[in-house]
Design an enzyme around this catalytic site. Sequence first.
Site, mmCIF file in Angstrom:
data_model
loop_
_atom_site.group_PDB
_atom_site.id
_atom_site.type_symbol
_atom_site.label_atom_id
_atom_site.label_comp_id
_atom_site.label_asym_id
_atom_site.label_seq_id
_atom_site.Cartn_x
_atom_site.Cartn_y
_atom_site.Cartn_z
ATOM 1 N NE ARG A 1 -6.985 -11.897 -19.522
ATOM 2 C CZ ARG A 1 -7.110 -11.502 -18.205
ATOM 3 N NH1 ARG A 1 -5.860 -10.999 -17.726
ATOM 4 N NH2 ARG A 1 -7.980 -11.491 -17.611
ATOM 5 C CB CYS A 33 -2.810 -7.420 -16.606
ATOM 6 S SG CYS A 33 -1.845 -7.627 -18.394
ATOM 7 C CB SER A 34 -2.905 -8.702 -11.200
ATOM 8 O OG SER A 34 -3.742 -9.331 -10.305
ATOM 9 C CD GLU A 94 -8.210 -3.353 -14.618
ATOM 10 O OE1 GLU A 94 -8.193 -4.490 -13.962
ATOM 11 O OE2 GLU A 94 -7.330 -3.019 -15.598
#
Length: 302
Positions: free
Chosen positions: A140, A156-157, A218
């Site tokens: 990232r 990843c989102s 999440e």
Amino acid sequence: MAQSSIGFTLSQNLFKRNVAASVITHTPSIFRGYRSLPSFSFSQRRRRHHTPLSLSASFSSTTAMGETPATTADAGMDAVQRRLMFEDECILVDENDRVVGHDSKYNCHLMEKIEAENLLHRAFSVFLFNSKYELLLQQRSATKVTFPLVWTNTCCSHPLYRESELIEENALGVRNAAQRKLLDELGIPAEDVPVDQFTSLGRILYKAPSDGKWGEHELDYLLFIVRDVNVNPNPDEVADIKYVNRDQLKELLRKADAGEEGLKLSPWFRLVVDNFLFKWWDHLEQGTLGEIIDMKTIHKLT
């Protein structure tokens, strides 16, 4: 709330990122019987963060009384990441993955909000393998608000609160979002990653603080796909990429555990690695991935 004195105020429907190649089309059959976006009673609805923002070069905002609290507190935030924090509307869900509302990406990642209001949002993690069954990892970017410079899975989102990404049948909304973000983060064209080629294997629920202010909470869909793709990373999102086989990933894990080279892994990636990845990797190579799909269970991992 005071109106911005410069620029112009973002409208209630914040503009979408103008990436034409990421527009996803659907056959009419997908939408037959599909209703408009869910509505919620006042008691159920989560309100968006309504800090007025202007689209100046620095993406700052000044009200009649001066800078807004969010602007002042987050003055050091990267302009691109700042824009996305207020532009993107995440899907709020309960622990059974039922949609209960929506809120800004900013609010959804504030640990204070997560702890005080138990904000939980829908997310996805893509694991993309090439034809040699090597897994594509990304590091990232340094400007990411949560978990900068950590190594993680391919992408990843979050699916956003929009019609195409709220479709729940066969996790189509999540798969649409995955296709969009692979283009956005890694420059992978939509035609390289057809929506129907993603396999949704399962879901995990986790909470992980990033620093004293930001964190994640999440309900994460885990998506596998095998494709040879063209990659052109977006430096605003990605610092580095690499393909790894099993042994190379195990060496990466060893270095992270030993603190070598300052190497760190994202918490969600580590949870998947420790609980599922190598077993699923075996099934992928053996062509038996369908045998392990479990979309009924939500694994609560810590």
